[in-house]
Enzyme design. Structure first.
Site, short mmCIF file in Angstrom:
data_model
loop_
_atom_site.label_atom_id
_atom_site.label_comp_id
_atom_site.label_asym_id
_atom_site.label_seq_id
_atom_site.Cartn_x
_atom_site.Cartn_y
_atom_site.Cartn_z
N ASN A 152 -11.50 -28.35 43.28
CA ASN A 152 -12.70 -27.89 43.24
C ASN A 152 -13.62 -29.14 43.92
O ASN A 152 -14.91 -28.86 43.89
CB ASN A 152 -13.07 -27.89 41.82
CG ASN A 152 -12.39 -26.50 41.23
OD1 ASN A 152 -12.35 -25.45 41.69
ND2 ASN A 152 -11.48 -26.82 40.20
N GLU A 182 -12.88 -45.98 41.12
CA GLU A 182 -11.97 -45.27 40.38
C GLU A 182 -12.39 -45.28 39.00
O GLU A 182 -12.86 -46.28 38.49
CB GLU A 182 -10.26 -45.40 40.32
CG GLU A 182 -9.65 -44.57 41.27
CD GLU A 182 -9.35 -42.93 40.84
OE1 GLU A 182 -9.92 -42.70 39.61
OE2 GLU A 182 -9.18 -42.17 41.51
N ASP A 183 -12.26 -44.16 37.91
CA ASP A 183 -12.29 -44.24 36.65
C ASP A 183 -10.99 -43.95 35.69
O ASP A 183 -11.08 -43.89 34.57
CB ASP A 183 -13.51 -43.05 36.06
CG ASP A 183 -12.96 -41.75 36.17
OD1 ASP A 183 -12.21 -41.26 37.11
OD2 ASP A 183 -13.08 -41.09 35.43
N ARG A 220 -3.66 -30.72 38.41
CA ARG A 220 -3.82 -29.51 37.50
C ARG A 220 -2.50 -29.43 36.67
O ARG A 220 -2.34 -29.36 35.67
CB ARG A 220 -4.30 -28.31 38.04
CG ARG A 220 -4.95 -27.42 37.04
CD ARG A 220 -5.36 -26.14 37.70
NE ARG A 220 -6.14 -26.35 38.98
CZ ARG A 220 -6.55 -25.63 40.05
NH1 ARG A 220 -6.11 -24.33 40.01
NH2 ARG A 220 -7.66 -26.00 40.86
N ASP A 237 -13.26 -41.83 44.39
CA ASP A 237 -12.69 -40.58 43.26
C ASP A 237 -14.27 -39.88 43.01
O ASP A 237 -15.28 -40.52 43.02
CB ASP A 237 -12.28 -41.23 42.07
CG ASP A 237 -11.81 -40.18 40.96
OD1 ASP A 237 -11.18 -39.20 41.47
OD2 ASP A 237 -12.37 -40.53 40.04
N LEU A 238 -13.82 -38.49 42.62
CA LEU A 238 -14.99 -37.70 42.25
C LEU A 238 -15.35 -37.62 40.93
O LEU A 238 -16.44 -38.12 40.27
CB LEU A 238 -14.77 -36.30 42.80
CG LEU A 238 -15.78 -35.16 42.46
CD1 LEU A 238 -17.09 -35.53 43.29
CD2 LEU A 238 -15.16 -34.00 42.77
N ASP A 239 -14.23 -37.10 40.23
CA ASP A 239 -14.41 -36.91 38.65
C ASP A 239 -14.46 -38.12 37.71
O ASP A 239 -13.84 -38.84 37.93
CB ASP A 239 -13.33 -35.80 37.98
CG ASP A 239 -13.11 -34.69 38.69
OD1 ASP A 239 -14.20 -33.93 38.84
OD2 ASP A 239 -12.05 -34.07 39.17
N LYS A 260 -1.99 -39.37 42.68
CA LYS A 260 -2.33 -40.64 42.01
C LYS A 260 -1.29 -40.60 40.93
O LYS A 260 -0.92 -39.91 40.10
CB LYS A 260 -3.57 -40.76 41.45
CG LYS A 260 -4.48 -40.54 42.57
CD LYS A 260 -5.97 -40.51 42.23
CE LYS A 260 -7.06 -40.04 43.38
NZ LYS A 260 -8.30 -39.94 42.73
N THR A 287 -17.99 -34.80 35.91
CA THR A 287 -17.06 -33.66 35.59
C THR A 287 -15.70 -33.75 34.86
O THR A 287 -15.00 -33.09 34.39
CB THR A 287 -16.63 -32.89 36.72
OG1 THR A 287 -16.36 -34.04 37.91
CG2 THR A 287 -17.66 -31.96 37.53
N SER A 291 -10.07 -37.35 45.88
CA SER A 291 -9.89 -36.60 44.63
C SER A 291 -8.87 -35.94 44.57
O SER A 291 -8.53 -35.11 45.39
CB SER A 291 -11.36 -35.91 44.33
OG SER A 291 -11.24 -34.99 43.47
N ALA A 292 -8.22 -35.67 43.49
CA ALA A 292 -7.04 -34.97 43.25
C ALA A 292 -7.42 -33.34 42.93
O ALA A 292 -6.79 -32.50 42.70
CB ALA A 292 -6.27 -35.23 41.97
N SER A 293 -8.72 -33.16 42.86
CA SER A 293 -9.19 -31.93 42.64
C SER A 293 -9.56 -30.84 43.88
O SER A 293 -10.25 -31.32 44.53
CB SER A 293 -10.58 -32.07 41.69
OG SER A 293 -11.24 -30.75 41.60
N LYS A 340 -6.37 -37.95 33.35
CA LYS A 340 -7.52 -38.34 34.23
C LYS A 340 -6.82 -38.85 35.82
O LYS A 340 -5.86 -39.71 35.82
CB LYS A 340 -8.46 -39.66 33.97
CG LYS A 340 -9.29 -39.15 32.94
CD LYS A 340 -10.40 -40.37 32.48
CE LYS A 340 -11.40 -39.77 31.58
NZ LYS A 340 -12.22 -41.00 31.06
N GLY A 341 -7.10 -38.18 36.81
CA GLY A 341 -6.89 -38.27 37.96
C GLY A 341 -5.53 -37.61 38.25
O GLY A 341 -5.01 -37.65 39.63
C1 BG6 Z 1 -8.90 -35.08 39.08
C2 BG6 Z 1 -9.32 -35.09 37.70
O1 BG6 Z 1 -9.96 -35.24 39.95
O2 BG6 Z 1 -8.77 -33.75 39.50
C3 BG6 Z 1 -8.27 -34.34 36.79
O3 BG6 Z 1 -9.57 -36.39 37.27
C4 BG6 Z 1 -7.71 -32.93 37.45
O4 BG6 Z 1 -8.65 -34.39 35.38
C5 BG6 Z 1 -7.61 -33.11 38.77
O5 BG6 Z 1 -6.76 -32.33 36.63
C6 BG6 Z 1 -7.25 -31.79 39.52
O6 BG6 Z 1 -8.46 -30.68 39.44
P1 BG6 Z 1 -8.51 -29.36 39.71
O7 BG6 Z 1 -9.92 -29.23 39.85
O8 BG6 Z 1 -7.78 -29.07 41.07
O9 BG6 Z 1 -7.87 -28.70 38.58
MG MG Z 2 -11.85 -39.74 38.01
#
Ligand code: BG6
Ligand code: MG
Length: 218
Positions: free
Chosen positions: A116, A167-168, A47, A7-9, A143, A15, A112-114, A43-44
């Site tokens: 970014n 993971e966290d 958005r 996982d990233l964040d 997730k 982050t 990662s779900a992000s 978390k995880g």
């Molecule tokens: C996950 C985070 O990695 O990404 C979540 O743990 C976050 O907190 C999710 O909402 C989505 O991220 P982003 O950057 O696409 O808004």
């Molecule tokens: Mg995380």
């Protein structure tokens, strides 16, 4: 153990704190009682799902358009925060772990779900360590569904049972476990109840620990 899927964040870099601060700013503006304890649920989580969880703290109704606008507002603030990320923001022990894994020929992926995530990996200057970064825009179920970790394993060409996931987040640990992988949780025993192995800090994560824990799994 043939691969480690991260996982990233909150695992590679902190982050998770920026996500919290950006959501907190939005929640304050909307007058919603959002705090660190409630943040654990986010978390995880994607958005838009995170936004829904925050809006559930109040009674106001929003149109889809308003929801997208609120999510954008949070993301713009978050993007401002992550512009300042540098390699010094890697969590303790992460860079040496990535090096050790590479040298041992263990494959590395990011789940990662992000949206970014690729930007942050670049800011941290660790993109070259990753054999695959799962494109979250291609994932149908976030997730705790196993899809993101299973996709990572498939792209690396390894069996889930040969993978360790790190993971966290509670949702992330569930995702790893239901993918049939060995789950390593970074956090407190209370937060990481379902993990196979819990470490309090990323500084404890070494190739030896991951390999031997995976080899001795139940
Ligand atoms: C996950 C985070 O990695 O990404 C979540 O743990 C976050 O907190 C999710 O909402 C989505 O991220 P982003 O950057 O696409 O808004
Ligand atoms: Mg995380």
């Amino acid at each position: 153990m043939k691969a480690v899927i991260f996982d990233l964040d909150g695992v590679i870099t902190d982050t998770a704190e920026y996500h919290y601060l950006a959501w907190k700013s939005l929640a304050d503006e909307l007058g919603l009682p959002f705090d660190k304890e409630y943040n654990e649920k986010l978390k995880g989580v994607s958005r838009m799902e995170s936004l829904e969880l925050i809006l559930a703290l109040g009674n106001a109704q929003y149109t889809d358009e308003q929801k997208y606008q609120l999510a954008d507002q949070k993301n713009e603030l978050y993007k401002e925060m992550i512009k300042k990320v540098t390699p010094a923001d890697l969590l303790p022990g992460i860079e040496s772990l990535l090096k050790e894994l590479k040298e041992a020929g263990i494959l590395i992926a990011l789940a990662s779900a992000s949206k970014n995530a690729p930007f942050i990996l670049d800011r941290l200057e660790v993109t070259p360590y990753f054999d695959h970064v799962v494109d979250v825009t291609q994932i149908k179920n976030g997730k705790p569904d196993p899809e993101i970790f299973l996709t990572g394993a498939a792209k690396l060409g390894v069996l889930p049972s040969d993978c360790v996931g790190v993971e966290d987040a509670e949702a992330g640990i569930e995702s790893i476990r239901s993918a049939g992988m060995y789950a390593v949780g970074v956090g407190t025993p209370a937060q990481m109840q379902k993990a196979d192995l819990i470490v309090a800090s990323t500084s404890e994560l070494t190739l030896d620990l991951l390999k031997s824990s995976h080899a001795n799994r139940a």
